[in-house]
Design a protein around this motif. Structure first.
Motif, short mmCIF file in Angstrom:
data_model
loop_
_atom_site.label_atom_id
_atom_site.label_comp_id
_atom_site.label_asym_id
_atom_site.label_seq_id
_atom_site.Cartn_x
_atom_site.Cartn_y
_atom_site.Cartn_z
N TRP A 4 -1.21 -12.78 -6.35
CA TRP A 4 -0.57 -11.88 -5.39
C TRP A 4 -0.95 -10.43 -5.69
N ILE A 5 -1.04 -10.07 -6.95
CA ILE A 5 -1.40 -8.71 -7.33
C ILE A 5 -2.81 -8.38 -6.86
N LEU A 8 -2.79 -7.68 -3.19
CA LEU A 8 -2.19 -6.38 -2.90
C LEU A 8 -3.18 -5.26 -3.17
N VAL A 9 -3.92 -5.39 -4.28
CA VAL A 9 -4.93 -4.38 -4.61
C VAL A 9 -5.99 -4.28 -3.54
N GLY A 12 -4.70 -2.70 -0.38
CA GLY A 12 -4.51 -1.26 -0.57
C GLY A 12 -5.81 -0.48 -0.52
N PHE A 54 0.16 4.65 -4.19
CA PHE A 54 -0.11 3.21 -4.23
C PHE A 54 0.19 2.65 -5.61
N TYR A 55 -0.25 3.33 -6.64
CA TYR A 55 -0.02 2.90 -8.02
C TYR A 55 1.48 2.83 -8.34
N THR A 58 3.44 0.19 -6.08
CA THR A 58 3.10 -1.18 -6.46
C THR A 58 3.82 -1.59 -7.74
N LEU A 59 3.82 -0.70 -8.74
CA LEU A 59 4.48 -1.03 -10.00
C LEU A 59 5.99 -1.13 -9.84
N MET A 61 7.55 -2.06 -7.12
CA MET A 61 7.81 -3.31 -6.42
C MET A 61 7.67 -4.51 -7.36
N LEU A 62 6.66 -4.48 -8.22
CA LEU A 62 6.46 -5.58 -9.15
C LEU A 62 7.60 -5.68 -10.15
N PHE A 126 -4.83 0.47 -13.89
CA PHE A 126 -3.99 -0.41 -13.11
C PHE A 126 -3.90 -1.80 -13.74
#
Length: 314
Positions: A4-5, A8-9, A12, A54-55, A58-59, A61-62, A126
Motif C-alpha cells: 500500500w505504501i 501511495l508513493v 503522489g 506529501f511526506y 503520508t507519515l 496517515m500511516l 522516505f
C-alpha cells in the motif's frame, strides 16, 4: 503494508509531476555545472512545499492507520519471504522515487548534480523513515533486507545519472490476475486493485534496457526501443511457505512455489523525439508500467513458454 505504501508513493509522484508546466526546460544529455541563477523560484517553492506536505501527511496517515501500537525498536529477517518479490518491489519503488525527485528538481531549475543528489536522498529519507516505523510496529520489524533493496534501487538511478547522464537501465512494473487470491483473500487481496498491490504471484518487475544507449548502433536505429528482463514468482499463498488450502469441495490443494524469468521488447516513450521536452520529462517518471508486448518465459516448472501479448492468468 509495504504494498500500500508503494502505491501511495507512485500516486503522489504522478500528482506532483502532473503539476508541471508545458514550458519545462529540456532534459540535459550530460550533467551540467551549477547554475543557481537558473532556479525558478515559483516552481522550486511549489515542489518543496508539495514534497514536504506529501511526506508529512503520508507519515501522519500511516501512524494513524497502521502504526497505532508502538513497541521497542526491533528487527526481523524476512529475506526468505515471497521468493524475494517484495525486495525487488522495494528496489523499484526507491528507483521511481529517486527519478521522480530528480525530475521535479530539474523542472524547478536546480542544476543536474544537485537534482540527482536530492532525488536520491529524498527516496532514502522516505523509505528509511518507513523502515524505522516498521521497527517500532507490533507484528513487524526493521528489515535489513528491505533497506538494502531501497539503497540498491536508489543507487541504480543515481549511479547511471551521474555516470552516463541518462537512464540506460530503468525499472518497471507489470501485473496479471492469478488464481491464488481466492484461497487467502485477506492476505492476497479481494479486489483487482488490492491484488495489484498484495498478490506477489501477479506482479512482475522488469529491468528495461535502452538498446541504443547500451549498444553501438547506427543513427537510424530506433532510440525508443528497449529490451526488458523480467522476474516474478508463482504458487505462493504464504510468505515463507504455503499453508494448507482447500478448494470448494474440501479437497486439499498443493501449489508449487517457483520463480519465473521473462524476456520482452518494450518502448521508452520518453525518447520519442516528436514529444516536447516537458512531456518527455513527465513520461520518464510516469512510465513505471510495462507496456504489454510478446514475451518469452522460463521457469523450472513450466520450462520455456511464449506469450503473444499479455501474460496468462495462472
Amino acid at each position: 503494508m509495504n504494498s500500500w505504501i508503494r502505491a501511495l508513493v507512485l500516486v503522489g509522484l504522478c500528482v506532483l509531476m502532473l503539476g508541471q508546466s508545458l514550458r519545462a526546460q529540456p532534459m540535459p544529455a550530460m550533467p551540467g555545472p551549477a547554475d543557481p541563477s537558473g532556479i525558478r523560484q515559483g516552481r522550486f517553492l511549489g515542489v518543496v512545499v508539495g514534497t514536504a506536505a506529501f511526506y508529512t501527511l503520508t507519515l501522519l496517515m500511516l501512524r494513524k492507520q497502521w502504526y497505532k501500537k508502538s513497541v521497542p525498536f526491533h528487527s526481523f529477517n524476512d529475506n526468505g519471504e515471497w521468493l524475494q518479490m517484495d525486495k525487488v518491489g522495494h528496489a523499484a519503488t526507491a528507483y521511481c522515487m529517486s527519478r521522480g525527485g530528480y525530475e521535479l528538481m530539474r523542472w524547478s531549475g536546480v542544476n543536474e548534480r544537485a537534482s540527482i543528489l536530492t532525488g536520491g536522498l529524498l527516496a532514502l529519507l522516505f523509505q528509511t523513515t518507513l523502515e524505522v516505523y516498521d521497527g517500532h510496529a507490533e507484528g513487524w520489524g526493521f528489515s535489513k533486507g528491505d533497506m538494502l533493496a531501497n539503497v540498491a534501487g536508489t543507487a541504480l538511478f543515481v549511479g547511471q545519472q551521474y555516470g552516463a547522464g541518462q537512464q540506460v537501465v530503468s525499472m518497471k512494473y507489470g501485473f496479471r490476475k492469478t488464481i491464488f487470491p481466492p484461497y487467502r483473500p485477506n492476505l492476497l487481496g479481494k479486489t483487482t486493485g488490492q491484488q495489484m498491490l498484495k498478490d506477489y504471484n501477479g506482479q512482475q518487475y522488469w529491468l528495461s534496457v535502452n538498446l541504443a544507449s547500451a549498444l553501438p548502433v547506427g543513427p537510424s536505429f530506433p532510440r525508443w526501443l528497449n529490451l526488458d528482463l523480467g522476474y516474478s514468482g508463482s504458487g505462493m499463498v504464504g510468505g515463507h511457505e504455503n499453508p494448507r488450502v482447500f478448494d470448494s469441495n474440501g479437497n486439499e490443494l498443493q501449489f508449487t512455489r517457483y520463480r519465473q524469468f521473462f524476456l520482452s521488447p518494450d518502448a521508452d516513450l520518453s525518447r520519442v523525439g516528436t514529444f516536447s521536452p516537458a512531456l518527455q520529462r513527465f513520461i520518464g517518471t510516469a512510465q513505471f508500467f510495462k507496456i504489454p508486448a510478446p514475451s518469452l518465459e522460463f521457469s523450472r516448472v513450466k520450462g520455456v513458454r511464449f506469450h503473444p501479448l499479455i501474460l496468462p492468468k495462472e
